[in-house]
Design a protein around this motif. Structure first.
Motif, PDB file in Angstrom:
ATOM      1  N   LEU A  72       0.827  -1.210   0.000  1.00  0.00           N
ATOM      2  CA  LEU A  72       0.000   0.000   0.000  1.00  0.00           C
ATOM      3  C   LEU A  72       0.863   1.263   0.000  1.00  0.00           C
ATOM      4  O   LEU A  72       0.562   2.219  -0.704  1.00  0.00           O
ATOM      5  N   LEU A  73       1.931   1.254   0.804  1.00  0.00           N
ATOM      6  CA  LEU A  73       2.782   2.445   0.857  1.00  0.00           C
ATOM      7  C   LEU A  73       3.458   2.680  -0.479  1.00  0.00           C
ATOM      8  O   LEU A  73       3.657   3.819  -0.904  1.00  0.00           O
ATOM      9  N   ASN A  74       3.816   1.594  -1.168  1.00  0.00           N
ATOM     10  CA  ASN A  74       4.382   1.751  -2.505  1.00  0.00           C
ATOM     11  C   ASN A  74       3.379   2.386  -3.453  1.00  0.00           C
ATOM     12  O   ASN A  74       3.696   3.286  -4.215  1.00  0.00           O
ATOM     13  N   THR A  75       2.147   1.886  -3.378  1.00  0.00           N
ATOM     14  CA  THR A  75       1.089   2.420  -4.233  1.00  0.00           C
ATOM     15  C   THR A  75       0.875   3.903  -3.980  1.00  0.00           C
ATOM     16  O   THR A  75       0.711   4.694  -4.905  1.00  0.00           O
ATOM     17  N   ALA A  76       0.905   4.279  -2.697  1.00  0.00           N
ATOM     18  CA  ALA A  76       0.653   5.668  -2.348  1.00  0.00           C
ATOM     19  C   ALA A  76       1.799   6.584  -2.788  1.00  0.00           C
ATOM     20  O   ALA A  76       1.594   7.766  -3.061  1.00  0.00           O
ATOM     21  N   SER A  77       2.994   6.019  -2.900  1.00  0.00           N
ATOM     22  CA  SER A  77       4.162   6.853  -3.206  1.00  0.00           C
ATOM     23  C   SER A  77       4.267   7.090  -4.702  1.00  0.00           C
ATOM     24  O   SER A  77       3.464   6.574  -5.484  1.00  0.00           O
ATOM     25  N   ASP A  78       5.272   7.874  -5.088  1.00  0.00           N
ATOM     26  CA  ASP A  78       5.487   8.106  -6.527  1.00  0.00           C
ATOM     27  C   ASP A  78       6.429   7.071  -7.129  1.00  0.00           C
ATOM     28  O   ASP A  78       6.834   7.196  -8.272  1.00  0.00           O
ATOM     29  N   ASP A  79       6.755   6.029  -6.376  1.00  0.00           N
ATOM     30  CA  ASP A  79       7.593   4.961  -6.929  1.00  0.00           C
ATOM     31  C   ASP A  79       6.784   3.957  -7.740  1.00  0.00           C
ATOM     32  O   ASP A  79       7.297   3.336  -8.663  1.00  0.00           O
ATOM     33  N   CYS A  80       5.534   3.789  -7.351  1.00  0.00           N
ATOM     34  CA  CYS A  80       4.719   2.767  -7.990  1.00  0.00           C
ATOM     35  C   CYS A  80       3.308   3.283  -8.231  1.00  0.00           C
ATOM     36  O   CYS A  80       2.825   4.163  -7.520  1.00  0.00           O
ATOM     37  N   GLY A  81       2.660   2.673  -9.223  1.00  0.00           N
ATOM     38  CA  GLY A  81       1.228   2.863  -9.389  1.00  0.00           C
ATOM     39  C   GLY A  81       0.507   1.775  -8.612  1.00  0.00           C
ATOM     40  O   GLY A  81       1.119   1.044  -7.837  1.00  0.00           O
ATOM     41  N   VAL A  82      -0.773   1.644  -8.862  1.00  0.00           N
ATOM     42  CA  VAL A  82      -1.507   0.578  -8.177  1.00  0.00           C
ATOM     43  C   VAL A  82      -1.481  -0.700  -9.010  1.00  0.00           C
ATOM     44  O   VAL A  82      -1.256  -1.790  -8.491  1.00  0.00           O
ATOM     45  N   GLY A  83      -1.703  -0.589 -10.331  1.00  0.00           N
ATOM     46  CA  GLY A  83      -1.657  -1.763 -11.194  1.00  0.00           C
ATOM     47  C   GLY A  83      -2.804  -2.704 -10.957  1.00  0.00           C
ATOM     48  O   GLY A  83      -3.918  -2.286 -10.613  1.00  0.00           O
ATOM     49  N   GLY A  84      -2.536  -4.002 -11.150  1.00  0.00           N
ATOM     50  CA  GLY A  84      -3.596  -5.003 -11.075  1.00  0.00           C
ATOM     51  C   GLY A  84      -4.223  -5.212 -12.440  1.00  0.00           C
ATOM     52  O   GLY A  84      -3.765  -4.664 -13.445  1.00  0.00           O
ATOM     53  N   GLY A  85      -5.287  -5.996 -12.480  1.00  0.00           N
ATOM     54  CA  GLY A  85      -5.903  -6.346 -13.758  1.00  0.00           C
ATOM     55  C   GLY A  85      -6.657  -5.211 -14.397  1.00  0.00           C
ATOM     56  O   GLY A  85      -6.735  -5.114 -15.622  1.00  0.00           O
ATOM     57  N   GLU A 452      18.354   4.426  -2.797  1.00  0.00           N
ATOM     58  CA  GLU A 452      18.793   3.299  -1.973  1.00  0.00           C
ATOM     59  C   GLU A 452      17.600   2.486  -1.471  1.00  0.00           C
ATOM     60  O   GLU A 452      17.638   1.267  -1.432  1.00  0.00           O
ATOM     61  N   LEU A 453      16.554   3.189  -1.110  1.00  0.00           N
ATOM     62  CA  LEU A 453      15.453   2.543  -0.372  1.00  0.00           C
ATOM     63  C   LEU A 453      14.185   2.405  -1.208  1.00  0.00           C
ATOM     64  O   LEU A 453      13.100   2.165  -0.658  1.00  0.00           O
ATOM     65  N   ALA A 454      14.310   2.530  -2.530  1.00  0.00           N
ATOM     66  CA  ALA A 454      13.126   2.496  -3.388  1.00  0.00           C
ATOM     67  C   ALA A 454      12.294   1.239  -3.126  1.00  0.00           C
ATOM     68  O   ALA A 454      12.833   0.152  -2.941  1.00  0.00           O
ATOM     69  N   THR A 455      11.003   1.397  -3.124  1.00  0.00           N
ATOM     70  CA  THR A 455      10.002   0.329  -2.940  1.00  0.00           C
ATOM     71  C   THR A 455      10.124  -0.396  -1.601  1.00  0.00           C
ATOM     72  O   THR A 455       9.635  -1.499  -1.456  1.00  0.00           O
ATOM     73  N   GLU A 456      10.798   0.228  -0.622  1.00  0.00           N
ATOM     74  CA  GLU A 456      10.903  -0.412   0.699  1.00  0.00           C
ATOM     75  C   GLU A 456       9.946   0.199   1.715  1.00  0.00           C
ATOM     76  O   GLU A 456      10.015  -0.099   2.911  1.00  0.00           O
ATOM     77  N   GLY A 457       9.072   1.108   1.249  1.00  0.00           N
ATOM     78  CA  GLY A 457       8.030   1.605   2.142  1.00  0.00           C
ATOM     79  C   GLY A 457       8.369   2.913   2.835  1.00  0.00           C
ATOM     80  O   GLY A 457       7.623   3.355   3.702  1.00  0.00           O
ATOM     81  N   HIS A 458       9.487   3.523   2.491  1.00  0.00           N
ATOM     82  CA  HIS A 458       9.877   4.765   3.173  1.00  0.00           C
ATOM     83  C   HIS A 458       9.463   6.014   2.411  1.00  0.00           C
ATOM     84  O   HIS A 458       9.319   7.086   2.985  1.00  0.00           O
ATOM     85  N   ARG A 459       9.320   5.860   1.095  1.00  0.00           N
ATOM     86  CA  ARG A 459       9.183   7.025   0.235  1.00  0.00           C
ATOM     87  C   ARG A 459       7.973   7.885   0.584  1.00  0.00           C
ATOM     88  O   ARG A 459       8.069   9.101   0.665  1.00  0.00           O
TER      89      ARG A 459
END
Lengths: 502, 1032
Positions: A72-85, A452-459
């Motif tokens: 969820l934190l990845n989705t909320a950040s600008d590192d990732c979208g939500v995606g899915g089907g 360094e910490l991309a997609t680890e929930g800190h962004r």
């Protein structure tokens, strides 16, 4: 003849009595593992099961729906979208991606619930531990300290995600359930600091634990790192630097708590390399539970791993997933020339293009780039039993040494203290991946944290605490989206007040 | 019959005389099987096919009693010459005896609302389970099959849904409560009659377990007289009555291209017309000649001391879907016997045994794959079987299938794997192949033994001990396979499960009947003790990583399995105990003024310590107005009874240990690199010592009448209020543990029922009509302080919101969603759909999207615009049977239907953009004026045309179905008697021949846990059978 009639009639008349004379006929006792709360937590084995239960919410992957905190934190950040089907595959995730989150829809229920579940179980142990007869004082001290670290962790999540939350430090009497009010954030932070300070002061909380058998248990190192991080969020720079310095020790060397940067960046997240010297706070998942869908709500495997894999994937290395958290082109563009790129991002488009018959389904917001640190890989997929999809044994690393290095560097820079050490810390992080040093500024630290910490929930939290979220996140409303709405279930019939803007 | 046996106590006289004669109806036609008994004696016989009889009677006998169902009992003096006896039809059927709890009562003096169905009503109809016995034949009972899978149960509701939790009725077989899960042990052929106790006054005698009504089953007993040997059997074939109209490959590709283009994608299929018709997945899973057969041999008879009935039955049915893995076989044995030791002491036993073996497709109404859901959702382009070696080499090698074997047919050709539609939608042929051999089984032995003494006349003391011993389990094998990218299995395993259960009941009753002039009293007192799940356990073992890869090879277990690959589990079932005391007083004056009062006290192991015992009283009164002197002798209404009742019943089907806080597991965590998976326990929730039963109070007012000589009418109006329905009282999540279970919610059911009967013989044609109609309105009235609705509701993968909602003022499970105002035909319509403030209400909508109703007029479309859009429960249910007999021919038509319900058509998986459509999609919106109903096709669906639950998915669920049409012929007795056969009847029967409905799915009758929601429902079969009845 007459006699026998009377005799038989008497027998029958007596029969009903047999039914009702046994007063305890209606008593049924639970069997097997189950017992009543009122006579549990009486011995060391039972209290330990309670301690385990307090750890359990750390690894929560599902509640009302999929609710991996990291996903969820990845989705909320600008590192990732939500995606899915499709755009609505996981609606409660999608609304945090585009910040259309509302009181009625969003991930708040699960994120709120798991933390308070943890707090309840920690409070319960703190409340019951005195009644255990066969527990050594050393074990008792250790359990109490562990519960306090966990409680601090759960509150830290709550105060960051929701800001205004009730403070509960003991089991609530039934009569008071609906009468609690929210505490001020400062009061929550004060409790977190108190719990962590007390845990650190507890002689029986180990400084380190044997990785093979106790990896994942709370230690002094964990407590200090968490406290340093808490101070950082409170902008108590000097205190933050102080705690983190203990954790970090000499940059590049092995600290007093046994922490040391791994030489190979790519080794940090391997499920075969759990509890490595860089890991400070690790949330454990296992394939041992061998679960299938029946385990919903109590998955012990890492389901987010399954979620973030490419959909209907046919090709080498990876296993098919559900296409969540696709990497944004923004992150790709920032990191593509960095040596950490291949360990951070899976370029699935290029992999399938290079494979005869390779293919995958392009889901919602597909960019062709996927999370690599938690990608579902064939070599780690469980074949112990249960559904492989649900039993990935990948741990989350909640806090690791590179993070505490960068946090200390930030605290030092913020307080204009010891610029030399700040530089050493930054340089150590960069040197590990073969990069030269850069001048230490707040901005360069933030840049380094992202890479360094991309997609680890800190962004997401970094964007919030540095006041840069509105600029970085599409749809983000400043003054509102810094926190989630209080779940509806918590407002109904209670004294809780909704957060501003919702 | 038994009554006569009881009175047959005269001593045997030395000399006998012969009585012969013929029994006829009013038209002079012989009545077969009429019973002839010597008055005051014990000798008896029955008439042959022509109504003839010949009976040797004691010399002292003065007269004989002649009886036959549907006729008034007649006494005729023995004269020494052949007797011609004419029986009069008892039009009213008021002379019938009905079974009430712990006894029987003359129908004419019953004050409760009881529906009766007799074995004769269902003769020779292909009935597999008890629920079908009642469907359409008893008013006030709504039944919907949970699937067409052979042996599947049905959702049965008496007077609507009584509770939001459990509304299953209590089944009582020969006086012994039998749990609903095991009721399929009962062979419908062995049932003599079923009584449905509908109102609280009738059901209250079963107290805390009667809230949802009681179904009393009486099995067949022997009759004194000649030993009868009968064979009944039929054989037939079944087929699906309907296929869905799905798109063929060309149509599919065309629409896929359109949907892709609309969402900014490219053309997916360059040349749709080249794809032709493609694969018809439905044709591959349906069996148009699935077999069904039933054979039963019964022997019954006895003398004045002992009677017996014994039967052997064999039933087998193939499913019409994926017959290889859809099948049901049942073997039955029954022995019922009663023995009178002397005139005041008798004892008896009823024992039934069944063995059932069933194969299931695993997924009978679910959107998550399985043969039906896959056949509906799979693209028609993928070939079912791949024979082209080049394709096999390129796409079906281990490299393309994740290192796992693709499933192949007997020739070694792989079943086609869709690259277009994935998820759970696997090639159904491959799915079937993987499940071949898997089965479930059960052995049930249900029996009771009783002794009854009558120490003084009118006082009967009875002790009845019953038990159910059940063993059940299943065996399944899961090979390693690759069905598609998301459905594969990399470790094979064999699973075997063995369960056992033991239930005991013991009841002791005393009843005393006394008549003082025209005052008739019957008093009953009794106690009962019930113990479910005594020594009941379940256990299973999984063997993994086997060296074999089929069920057949695996089941032998004739190979070594490493200990690490053997995983076992087991556990006890929680005991459930009930302890009861009850009493009933029945009084009538001259069968004119009627009264019944009942009180029962039940204690249950499921109730909290503060409410361990519950009291369940009821009272009912009746007035037979037609017996009054002032009632004129008339041809319009010959019998009229008015009755009313009120009573309280309970539901203890509330789960175990709801009242305490138990420590439960599953809160596990793992420590260390060595993966120490560690057990964690914590409380499950808060305790509630006040927890008790759910309580239902019911008022019933009704009348029964015999009219116009040939008509019977029965009418009931009722109001049923359930209070204290269990719900977890939600505590805020910040408490950190689940709430407690409390008696919170309320619900009402109001309705009326009408049963009509008609029979008459018109110029040698015996006509009989029976019909019933029921109306029901359900309303949820309370859900807790300040709670308007419960969260959750039925879900369908990837819809934006739940499909249904339990809310105050609405029926349970009401569909909840958006209303449509049509489709935006052009951008102008989108732009002009504005709020009061002038802002666009649906800014992201495009022409072709649904125009949603902004119900709260806030200028946006969101969750708050949802409303109640439908109801899955029928308002009306009805049924009728019409039969006619002429000479040897007989014809029966049985039809049944419902009206006023809605079905949610959820056949297409929303999150699978490439899933196939039905041909309704051909009428989608493609430009201004093309459709105002079916929106444009687009893969991203920003307007939520498809992902919003809405009226778009709702269809009317009304149907009328001809369940049975049967034509029989009985060979002339004169002919059959020559070969010593009493009766030979042959018949042909068509079942589910015709269903009138506007519903577009397979079958509008959708019961089970997904009530009224069609996710790919396994339809009921249409069948044709031919049968034979033989009596020796």
């Amino acid at each position: 003849m007459k006699k026998s009639i009377k005799y038989i009639a008497l027998c029958f008349a007596a029969l009903p009595l047999l039914n009702s004379c046994k007063k305890d006929f209606l008593d049924v006792n639970p069997t097997g593992e189950t017992s009543l709360e009122s006579n549990y937590y009486k011995n060391a084995a039972e209290i330990f099961k309670g301690v385990v239960a307090a750890y359990d919410p750390l690894g929560s992957e599902t509640g009302g729906t999929y609710s991996s905190k990291l996903g969820l934190l990845n989705t909320a950040s600008d590192d990732c979208g939500v995606g899915g089907g499709s755009a609505t595959d996981q609606a409660s995730w999608a609304v945090w991606d585009n910040f259309t989150i509302s009181v009625g829809q969003g991930p708040q229920g699960d994120l709120w619930g798991r933390n308070y579940t943890g707090i309840y179980r920690a409070n319960l142990i703190l409340n019951k531990v005195d009644g255990v007869t066969d527990l050594s004082s050393a074990m008792k001290g250790r359990y109490i300290a562990e519960m306090k670290v966990l409680r601090a962790y759960y509150y830290f999540d709550l105060v960051r995600l929701f800001k205004n939350v009730p403070l509960i430090t003991a089991p609530i009497p039934t009569a008071d359930i609906f009468n609690l009010a929210q505490a001020k954030p400062e009061a929550i932070y004060a409790q977190i600091e108190k719990d962590l300070q007390e845990a650190i002061a507890e002689a029986n909380l180990p400084a380190t634990v044997p990785a093979s058998t106790e990896g994942g248990r709370m230690t002094k190192g964990t407590a200090k790192a968490l406290l340093g991080k808490v101070f950082l969020y409170e902008k108590k720079w000097a205190e933050a630097a102080g705690q983190l310095a203990d954790v970090n020790g000499t940059p590049g060397g092995t600290s007093a708590y046994g922490y040391k940067l791994l030489s190979n960046f790519g080794d940090i997240f391997k499920p075969t390399n759990k509890f490595n010297s860089e890991s400070i706070f690790e949330i454990v998942h296992t394939a041992q539970a061998r679960q299938d869908w029946g385990g919903w709500g109590a998955f012990e495997g890492n389901v987010m791993v399954q979620m973030v894999g490419p959909r209907n994937y046919g090709g080498p290395t990876y296993v098919t997933g559900w296409g969540f958290c696709p990497i944004t082109m923004d992150l790709v563009n920032v990191i593509k020339n960095d040596p950490r790129y291949p360990y951070t991002i899976a370029n699935v488009d290029s992999i399938v293009a290079a494979t005869a018959g390779g293919a995958y389904e392009k889901g919602y917001q597909n960019t062709g780039y996927f999370i690599e640190k938690y990608a579902p890989k064939l070599q780690y997929r469980s074949s112990l039993g249960g559904l492989g999809d649900l039993n990935y044994p990948y741990d989350y690393i909640e806090i690791r040494l590179a993070d505490t290095y960068l946090m200390e560097a930030e605290a030092l820079t913020q307080s204009n203290a010891n610029a030399g050490r700040a530089k050493q810390l930054m340089d150590a992080v960069r040197a590990r991946v073969g990069l030269p040093g850069v001048p230490v500024t707040l901005q360069s630290i933030y840049n380094e944290r992202r890479l360094e910490l991309a997609t680890e929930g800190h962004r997401f939290f970094d964007l919030i605490r540095t006041n840069t979220a509105a600029a970085a996140l599409t749809g983000f409303t400043a003054g509102k989206n810094e926190v989630l709405p209080i779940p509806l279930s918590e407002i109904n019939n209670t004294k809780l007040v909704q957060n501003a803007g919702y | 019959m038994l009554c006569f046996a009881f009175f047959a106590m005269a001593t045997i006289m030395a000399q006998n005389q012969n009585v012969t004669g013929k029994v006829t109806d009013e038209k002079g036609a012989g009545i077969p099987k009429a019973s002839i008994i010597v008055k005051g004696g014990k000798t008896g016989t029955s008439t042959d096919e022509n109504g003839m009889f010949n009976l040797s009677v004691p010399g002292a006998a003065k007269s004989i009693l002649i009886s036959s169902q549907g006729y008034i009992v007649k006494e005729v003096a023995i004269t020494g010459v052949p007797l011609n006896i004419t029986l009069t039809t008892s039009v009213s059927s008021m002379e019938e005896v009905v079974v009430v709890g712990y006894g029987t009562q003359k129908k004419s003096v019953v004050t409760g609302a009881i529906s009766s169905v007799k074995a004769s009503d269902i003769d020779n109809q292909p009935i597999v389970r008890i629920e079908q016995f009642l469907q359409g034949r008893a008013s006030g009972v709504t039944i919907a099959a949970s699937s067409g899978q052979p042996g599947a149960s049905s959702t049965l509701r008496i007077r609507g849904t009584t509770s939001i939790n459990n509304s299953d009725p209590l089944y009582v077989v020969d006086g012994i409560p039998v749990d609903i899960g095991g009721i399929d042990y009962l062979n419908p052929n062995d049932i003599e009659s079923i009584e449905v106790l509908k109102d609280a006054a009738s059901a209250a005698i079963y107290g805390a377990r009667a809230a949802s009504g009681v179904i009393l089953v009486t099995t067949k007993k022997g009759k004194a007289g000649k030993t009868m040997l009968s064979y009944n059997g039929y054989y037939g074939t079944q087929a699906p009555s309907k296929k869905l109209d799905l798109l063929n490959a060309t149509e599919y590709a065309t629409l896929q291209n359109e949907a892709s283009l609309a969402s900014g994608g490219g053309i997916k299929f360059a040349n749709p017309s080249a794809l032709g018709k493609g694969t018809d997945w439905q044709a591959l899973i349906f069996n148009n000649s699935a077999k069904i057969q039933d054979h039963e041999i019964s022997i019954s008879g006895g003398n004045d001391k002992s009677t017996f009935y014994t039967s052997f039955g064999l039933f087998s049915q193939e499913g019409i879907v994926a017959s290889d893995i859809s099948d049901y076989k049942r073997f039955n044995f029954r022995f019922n016997g009663i023995h009178k030791i002397n005139k005041w002491f008798s004892l008896g036993t009823n024992i039934g045994y069944s063995h059932i073996k069933s194969l299931g497709i695993g997924n009978t109404n679910s959107e998550y794959g399985g043969p039906l859901s896959s056949a509906i959702n799979l693209d028609p382009i993928t070939q079912s079987i791949i024979t082209d070696p080049s394709i096999i080499a390129s796409s079906y090698g281990l490299g393309s299938t994740g290192g796992l074997p693709a499933v192949t047919d007997g020739m070694g050709n792989p079943y086609g794997i869709s690259k277009i539609v994935g998820q759970e939608m696997a090639n159904p042929l491959a799915y079937i192949k993987n499940r071949i051999g898997n089965y479930g089984w059960s052995d049930n032995l249900v029996g009771n033994a009783f002794v009854e003494i009558e120490p003084v006349k009118g006082l009967k003391i009875r002790s009845n001990l019953g038990a159910k011993i059940a063993f059940w389990g299943n065996e399944s094998f899961s090979p390693t396979f690759y069905l598609n990218a998301s459905t594969s299995n990399d470790v094979n395993s064999f699973y075997t499960e063995n369960d056992r259960g033991l239930n005991y009941t013991w009841e002791n009753t005393a009843s005393y009947t006394r008549n003082i002039a025209a005052h008739h009293f019957t008093a009953l007192v009794g106690t009962g003790a019930y113990l479910d799940n005594y020594l009941s356990r379940r256990s299973g073992v999984t063997y993994r990583k086997l060296s074999v890869n089929t069920f057949e090879e695996a089941k032998s277990m004739n190979f070594a399995v490493l200990p690490a690959n053997v995983l076992g589990w087991g556990g006890d079932y929680t005991q459930h105990k009930v302890s009861s005391v009850y009493g009933r007083l029945t009084y009538d004056y001259a069968e004119k003024y009627l009264f019944t009062g009942i009180m029962r006290r039940d204690g249950s192991s499921r109730f909290g310590s503060n409410n361990k015992y519950g009291y369940f009283p009821s009272g009912s009164v009746g007035w037979v107005a037609s017996k009054e002197n002032f009632w004129p002798e008339n041809k319009v209404v010959s019998f009229f009874k008015l009755r009313g009742s009120y009573g309280v019943t309970g539901n203890d089907n509330i789960g175990d240990f709801q009242y305490v806080s138990t420590i439960t597991g599953g809160k596990n965590y793992t420590f260390g690199a060595t993966d120490l998976y560690t057990i964690g326990n914590s409380p499950s929730g808060l305790a509630n010592p006040d927890l008790k039963w759910e309580q239902t109070s019911q008022t019933d007012i009704g009348f029964e009448a015999s009219m116009f000589k040939n008509w019977t009418v029965s009418f009931d109006w009722y109001q049923k209020k359930t209070t204290g329905m269990l719900r977890v009282v939600d505590v805020p999540l910040y408490v950190g543990v689940g709430g407690y279970t409390g008696n919170v919610c309320s619900m009402d059911n109001t309705g009326f029922e009408l049963e009509l009967g008609f029979h008459k013989t018109i110029s040698n044609v015996k006509l009989e009509l029976k019909g019933n109609v029921s109306h029901l309105k359900n309303n949820v009235s309370f859900l807790g302080k300040g709670i308007e609705f419960l969260g959750g509701g039925a879900s369908l993968q990837s819809t934006q919101y739940p499909l249904s909602r339990i809310a105050i003022g609405h029926p349970i499970g009401a569909f909840y969603g958006f209303e449509r105002l049509g489709i935006f035909q052009n951008q102008g319509e989108v732009d002009s759909y504005v709020s009061k403030a002038g802002a666009k209400i649906q800014p992201v909508a495009k022409p072709g999207d649904i125009k949603w109703a902004d119900l709260n007029a806030d200028g946006t479309i969101n969750a708050d615009d949802r409303t109640f859009i439908g109801d899955p429960t029928p308002d009306w249910s009805y049924g009728f049977t019409a039969s006619a007999a002429l000479k040897g021919f007989d014809l029966v038509v049985f039809g049944q239907g419902v009206a006023g319900n809605d079905i949610f058509n959820g056949l297409r998986r929303l999150d699978i953009a490439n899933a196939n459509w039905t041909t309704k999609a051909l009428n989608r919106w493609t430009g201004a004026g093309t459709s105002n109903d079916f929106p444009r096709l687009t893969n991203d669906d920003p307007n939520h045309n498809y992902s919003n639950p809405s009226t778009f998915y709702l269809e009317k669920g009304d149907y009328f179905r001809i369940k049975v049409l049967q034509l029989g012929y009985t060979l002339p007795f004169a002919l059959t008697n020559k070969v010593l056969v009493q009766k030979v009847r042959v018949y042909v029967s068509g079942n589910n021949l015709l269903t009138l409905t506007n519903y577009s799915g397979y079958d509008p009758e959708i019961g089970g846990s997904s009530y009224g929601i069609d996710r790919g429902y396994y339809p009921q079969a249409r069948s044709f059978t031919a049968g034979l009845n033989l009596t020796f």
